[in-house]
Scaffold this active site. Sequence first.
Site, short mmCIF file in Angstrom:
data_model
loop_
_atom_site.label_atom_id
_atom_site.label_comp_id
_atom_site.label_asym_id
_atom_site.label_seq_id
_atom_site.Cartn_x
_atom_site.Cartn_y
_atom_site.Cartn_z
CG ASP A 59 -59.18 -7.14 -30.16
OD1 ASP A 59 -59.71 -7.41 -31.12
OD2 ASP A 59 -59.32 -7.81 -29.17
CG HIS A 60 -61.74 -3.64 -34.46
ND1 HIS A 60 -62.02 -4.31 -35.79
CD2 HIS A 60 -61.03 -2.69 -34.56
CE1 HIS A 60 -61.28 -3.51 -36.62
NE2 HIS A 60 -60.74 -2.50 -35.98
CD1 TRP B 145 -63.32 -12.98 -29.31
CD2 TRP B 145 -64.98 -12.64 -30.74
NE1 TRP B 145 -64.48 -12.83 -28.74
CE2 TRP B 145 -65.46 -12.76 -29.41
CE3 TRP B 145 -65.85 -12.47 -31.69
CZ2 TRP B 145 -66.97 -12.86 -29.05
CZ3 TRP B 145 -67.13 -12.47 -31.41
CH2 TRP B 145 -67.86 -12.79 -30.40
CG HIS B 146 -61.78 -7.94 -35.25
ND1 HIS B 146 -62.54 -6.94 -35.62
CD2 HIS B 146 -62.41 -9.21 -35.48
CE1 HIS B 146 -63.70 -7.61 -35.98
NE2 HIS B 146 -63.60 -8.96 -36.03
CD GLN B 147 -58.25 -11.77 -30.43
OE1 GLN B 147 -58.42 -12.16 -31.61
NE2 GLN B 147 -58.76 -12.08 -29.25
#
Length: 542
Positions: free
Chosen positions: A325-326, A477-479
């Site tokens: 994630d980021h 929210w870049h899972q």
Amino acid sequence: MSEISIPEGLDAEFAREAEENQLRLRGALRTTYDFIVCGSGSSGSVVARRLAENPDVSVLLIEAGGSDHTPEVEMAAAWPLNLGSVRDWGFSALPNPHLNGRAIPMSMGKVLGGGSSINVMLWARGHKSDWDYFAAQAGDPAWSYASVLDIYREIENWQGTPDPARRGQDGLLYITPPIEPHPVAAAMLDAAVELGIPVFDDVNGAMMEGPGGASYFNLRIRDGRRQSIFRSYTYPLTNRPNLTVLPGTLVTQVLVEGGAAIGVACILDGRSHRFLASQEVILSLGAINTPKVLMQSGIGDAAMLTSLGIPMVEHLPGVGANFQDHIMVSSCIWEYPEPIPPHGNGGEATIFAKSAPELDSPDIQLLQIQFPVPTAELAARHAIPGGSWGIFPALLRPHSVGRLRLTGAGPEDPIEIDSQILSDPADLVALRRCVELAREVGNAQALRGFVKREVMPTALPPAAMDDFIRDGVTTIWHQSCTAKMGRDAMSVVDSQLKVYGVDRLRIADASVMPRVPLANTMAPSVIVGELASRAIARERRL
């Protein structure tokens, strides 16, 4: 279906026709469809459209969430109201000792359009190094930068400075730079020049082929309204008899017989249903729910599944592994001398940079935000005035890798998200440099007219700065990456996105990415959907 947010060229009569058609199709659900697409997010919406473009193919698009007909989705400035709402799955990672014991939220879209209906509407295509890495891992040049650049040109309707080598202007997706940039965004680019950071016309142009720079974002906003991938791709085909969109339906299991996916089990209106697929099942449920459904279906690590009493279908230890994630520090904040109202999506300028000169591509990013967004822990320690703006320091190349685990065999049993954020010391080192850069930018001469004082973090000794970072870290929210594409023992899908060992089952979402790209994941997920669709059409001769 709603009667607003109608894509260009579609009128209110189309909206009524589409709504009536979908009500009719949902009122007479079939037992079998040619293709079942599970999830209507940034990949699933693409796959559903591309398959349904063939009138001889029947497509069932299943979505757990409900309608996207709500002001919080449609109005660009209202996006923060979606977080924690019924349109958010509401996941939370385990308490993390590297974040001072904090358990951070992991928002994901639970609505038609998925993340593209609740996100910040940034169109970021990824760095050249990302796509070439994907191609190397997959052993397939279709994933290379040169290849996906052709797809981007095909699907984009770019409103900014023309760049025929990199940008398209005739595609489905309306993409624009900020129409009237916020004054703090413009000043941030001036601050970049002051610090010797090159400024580019386009964040998705030549800048994504080099060592970094500054630019305005590309936005999926038109006349103040969100342009979700569902609305751009899928909605224009909802008046057709061969595309059924089924919201409010939870996929619980892929049905597998004789080593092949034959359909899905799901819960609709509180009752169990089964839908069969004569051709293929495509999972596009996102990097948390896709591995969850795979594991509930007996596809995953044998030891874990056996311990939960789940019958084994295929031993794939990579399912749920490689979680990436980021992350960002939420956030470095400055007080305005006189408050300036936010507009648009609330953030329009960015800087990509390297935390160390020897790196081959950027690994940190600054995201300008027009209003303060501190974590609860930081807000408790700082008096943060409402009239403030901020910069999110973000880590794009995390070394820390987590894992997802089932807590039980049933669909109601929650998934355990062991994010492992900051478990690798190299990530904290990179974030320190990123916070330093954010402070250099925010305190630059070009931004002095927008600064009454620096609210946080200010100059801190090393231990206090690390504490600020650990208390400020949150997800962007870049899972992704939990069912990765590749050729090693931990890979889950091949270059065509077919699940190893299970015929007629594909995955098309951010979970297939071998690593999280230097981008918000919406645009790369669209490419995943396009490449999945093309592979299906080629193999099935559609």
